[in-house]
Write an enzyme that holds these catalytic residues in place. Structure first.
Site, PDB file in Angstrom:
ATOM      1  N   LYS A  32       0.834  -1.199   0.000  1.00  0.00           N
ATOM      2  CA  LYS A  32       0.000   0.000   0.000  1.00  0.00           C
ATOM      3  C   LYS A  32       0.869   1.250   0.000  1.00  0.00           C
ATOM      4  CE  LYS A  32      -3.935  -1.854   2.645  1.00  0.00           C
ATOM      5  NZ  LYS A  32      -4.975  -1.648   1.636  1.00  0.00           N
ATOM      6  N   ARG A  54     -10.250 -11.538   2.274  1.00  0.00           N
ATOM      7  CA  ARG A  54     -11.089 -12.623   1.748  1.00  0.00           C
ATOM      8  C   ARG A  54     -10.377 -13.960   1.840  1.00  0.00           C
ATOM      9  NH1 ARG A  54     -11.527  -9.371  -3.763  1.00  0.00           N
ATOM     10  NH2 ARG A  54     -11.350  -7.735  -2.196  1.00  0.00           N
TER      11      ARG A  54
HETATM   12  N1  BES Z   1      -8.028  -3.678   4.427  1.00  0.00           N
HETATM   13  C1  BES Z   1      -8.195  -3.360   3.067  1.00  0.00           C
HETATM   14  C2  BES Z   1      -9.491  -2.625   2.766  1.00  0.00           C
HETATM   15  C3  BES Z   1      -9.610  -1.228   3.277  1.00  0.00           C
HETATM   16  C4  BES Z   1      -9.184  -0.167   2.515  1.00  0.00           C
HETATM   17  C5  BES Z   1     -10.216  -0.973   4.480  1.00  0.00           C
HETATM   18  C6  BES Z   1      -9.344   1.124   2.961  1.00  0.00           C
HETATM   19  C7  BES Z   1     -10.381   0.315   4.933  1.00  0.00           C
HETATM   20  C8  BES Z   1      -9.940   1.360   4.167  1.00  0.00           C
HETATM   21  C9  BES Z   1      -8.196  -4.621   2.219  1.00  0.00           C
HETATM   22  O1  BES Z   1      -7.420  -5.664   2.678  1.00  0.00           O
HETATM   23  C10 BES Z   1      -7.681  -4.227   0.876  1.00  0.00           C
HETATM   24  O2  BES Z   1      -6.570  -3.806   0.808  1.00  0.00           O
HETATM   25  N2  BES Z   1      -8.509  -4.371  -0.155  1.00  0.00           N
HETATM   26  C11 BES Z   1      -8.140  -4.001  -1.464  1.00  0.00           C
HETATM   27  C12 BES Z   1      -8.683  -5.046  -2.411  1.00  0.00           C
HETATM   28  C13 BES Z   1      -8.172  -4.907  -3.809  1.00  0.00           C
HETATM   29  C14 BES Z   1      -6.706  -5.210  -3.875  1.00  0.00           C
HETATM   30  C15 BES Z   1      -8.954  -5.862  -4.692  1.00  0.00           C
HETATM   31  C16 BES Z   1      -8.747  -2.629  -1.774  1.00  0.00           C
HETATM   32  O3  BES Z   1      -9.873  -2.377  -1.360  1.00  0.00           O
HETATM   33  O4  BES Z   1      -8.069  -1.821  -2.373  1.00  0.00           O
HETATM   34 ZN    ZN Z   2      -5.394  -5.491   2.064  1.00  0.00          ZN
END
Ligand code: BES
Ligand code: ZN
Ligand code: ZN
Length: 495
Positions: free
Chosen positions: A273, A347
């Site tokens: 990230k 997931r």
């Molecule tokens: N924990 C994150 C989701 C999240 C993002 C929660 C911002 C709260 C605020 C999750 O694990 C994630 O990173 N999801 C990705 C999925 C994508 C790679 C398909 C996302 O939402 O960007």
């Molecule tokens: Zn994530």
């Protein structure tokens, strides 16, 4: 904070602050507030005529040394339009009133509710609002702390049986505050092992059964999807299972499974990230924390249904052993997963947790997870996204959310979305191909592991924490959806 019914008259109580509320209507000075107005010699009506007291939602009118009252202060909170008023609004305005007074050093308050809100349900709402509002997330501050806690709240002018509402409200708010406390902890103070220890300690105190799977047991169970996320971290994963069994439990009856994502820190892994806001990813365990808080409340409220919380806990780190995009993993169910993006880790861990919950005998499943940024795009921080394939069960959760004052909104799960997670090199892939629908493809992925039991997925990525304090709640974890899940369990057999 001590909260108790008090039979004194509003004008006679000696308190640091008497709190009541008015609606936004043509003449807000009516009913009990008209009586108060008389005691104060018409002061409230004058304020209303001057436009200083309008009843607009969460408007604060603070009067010092009100003539005719024994209270040191009178606080009148705006309750908004009468036809929009609900227990949720009452909970919020009680909390906002309390926080407003807290910043002024007030330690003892008295809530004088309106003549229409004297029942146990209203007492529960005021109790919850007060206890949730009093919670601060500043335990690591050594110097100037946030405002000191309020010592006592007296509830004036309620029905005699409103005390039940106080007891229930305290149990629920304390469960929700436990969830907030766990989730607010930074990742160095709340590793998966520490979370499991906290959950086990809570279970011991409350007389609940608790089993924690360590990395060895997790491997024996072949939870390959969970392990694939954990392998990038030096912190070992845990799976926490907490069970509440009602006294009259008959084997073969329904078992409610509560599965909560607990990624104690989500760096994204190799699909790392950006640095901006990455600190927020200590909150990626809010789903799991909510399940632990819910179990504590249920241990005390004793619902008629057996409930098992399953919390998969891990870090998502880009260590030398981390999984890489394109890796193929075999889940506990046997289904193979092509990991296209290591940041879609929630997931993966839920896939195995859901399979494990089914193995433990759950007949109904609810999962809560800070799963996708896409749900924040769709619903902002206002509503939790609700995904389900069983309409009756989904409707039950929506009804519980409504009763509990947690805002939730149903999202679509048409079969067409399944195409987007179809695998090319494995059974399924962990991100959707093509554009858009990120929250839905996340839910579709979990569905693959649920089979035929009624299941609902709650995407709480937008609602699990506040970036800034609200008038009724400190910044940080919100403890959503503890109240909804408590309501669901308490009404399980009768719904
Ligand atoms: N924990 C994150 C989701 C999240 C993002 C929660 C911002 C709260 C605020 C999750 O694990 C994630 O990173 N999801 C990705 C999925 C994508 C790679 C398909 C996302 O939402 O960007
Ligand atoms: Zn994530
Ligand atoms: Zn995550």
């Amino acid at each position: 904070m001590k909260i108790s019914l008090d039979s004194q008259a509003a004008a006679a109580i000696e308190t640091q602050a008497l709190v009541t509320y008015v609606f936004e209507e043509d003449d807000p000075i009516n009913g009990r507030v008209a009586d108060l107005d008389k005691s104060t010699g018409g002061l409230l009506r004058r304020l209303s005529k001057n436009g200083e007291l309008t009843g607009k939602s969460l408007e604060m009118t603070l009067i010092h040394a009100p003539a005719g009252l024994k209270a040191e202060r009178l606080l009148i909170v705006g309750a908004g339009k009468r036809d929009k008023f609900s227990l949720a609004e009452l909970r919020k305005l009680s909390g906002a009133g309390l926080r407003f007074l807290k910043t002024r050093g007030v330690k003892r308050v008295a809530f004088f509710v309106r003549e229409t809100d004297t029942n146990p349900g209203a007492a529960e709402a005021v109790t919850e609002g007060s206890l949730l509002a009093d919670f601060e997330g500043d335990k690591y501050k050594t110097g100037q702390k946030s405002d000191a806690p309020v010592e006592s709240a007296a509830l004036l002018g309620w029905q005699a049986d409103a005390g039940q509402g106080i007891d229930r409200g305290r149990i629920i708010a304390e469960g929700q505050n436990l969830a907030r406390e766990l989730a607010n902890e930074p990742s160095n103070k709340m590793t998966p092992v520490m979370l499991a220890e906290r959950a086990a300690a809570m279970a011991r105190e409350e007389g609940l059964a608790c089993e924690v799977l360590d990395e060895k047991r997790i491997a024996e169970m072949k939870m390959g999807a969970l392990l694939s996320v954990a392998q990038g971290s030096v912190e070992p994963a845990r799976v926490i299972a907490i069970t509440y069994t009602p006294a009259n439990y008959a084997p073969g009856g329904p078992v409610l499974g509560l599965v909560g994502k607990a990624v104690t820190f989500d760096t994204g892994g190799i699909s790392i990230k950006p640095a901006n806001d990455m600190d927020k990813m200590k909150f990626d365990m809010c789903g799991g924390a909510a399940m632990i808080g819910t179990m504590r409340a249920l241990a005390r409220l004793k619902p008629p249904v057996k409930v098992i919380a399953v919390v998969p806990a891990t870090e998502n780190m880009p260590g030398g052993k981390a999984q890489k995009p394109g890796d193929i993993q075999t889940s506990m169910s046997g289904k193979t997963i092509e990991v296209m993006n290591t940041d879609a880790e929630g997931r993966l861990i839920l896939a195995d947790a859901v399979t494990y919950a089914r193995k433990l005998g759950c007949t109904h499943l609810v999962d809560a997870a800070t799963l996708t940024g896409a749900i924040v795009v769709a619903l902002a921080g206002i509503n939790t996204g609700v995904f389900g394939t069983n309409q009756a069960f989904t409707d039950r959760i929506l009804a519980s959310a409504n009763a509990a004052g947690d805002k939730m909104w149903p999202m679509p799960m048409d079969d067409e979305y399944r195409e987007m997670i179809k695998g090319t090199m494995a059974d399924i892939q962990n991100v959707g191909s093509g554009k858009g629908g990120g929250a839905i493809t996340g839910a579709m992925f979990i569905r693959e592991f649920v089979d035929d039991v009624p299941w609902v997925h709650l995407d709480i990525a937008g609602t699990a924490w506040f970036d800034d304090a609200k008038p009724w709640m400190a910044k940080g974890a919100t403890g959503v959806p503890v109240r909804t899940l408590v309501d669901l369990a308490m009404n399980f057999n009768s719904k």
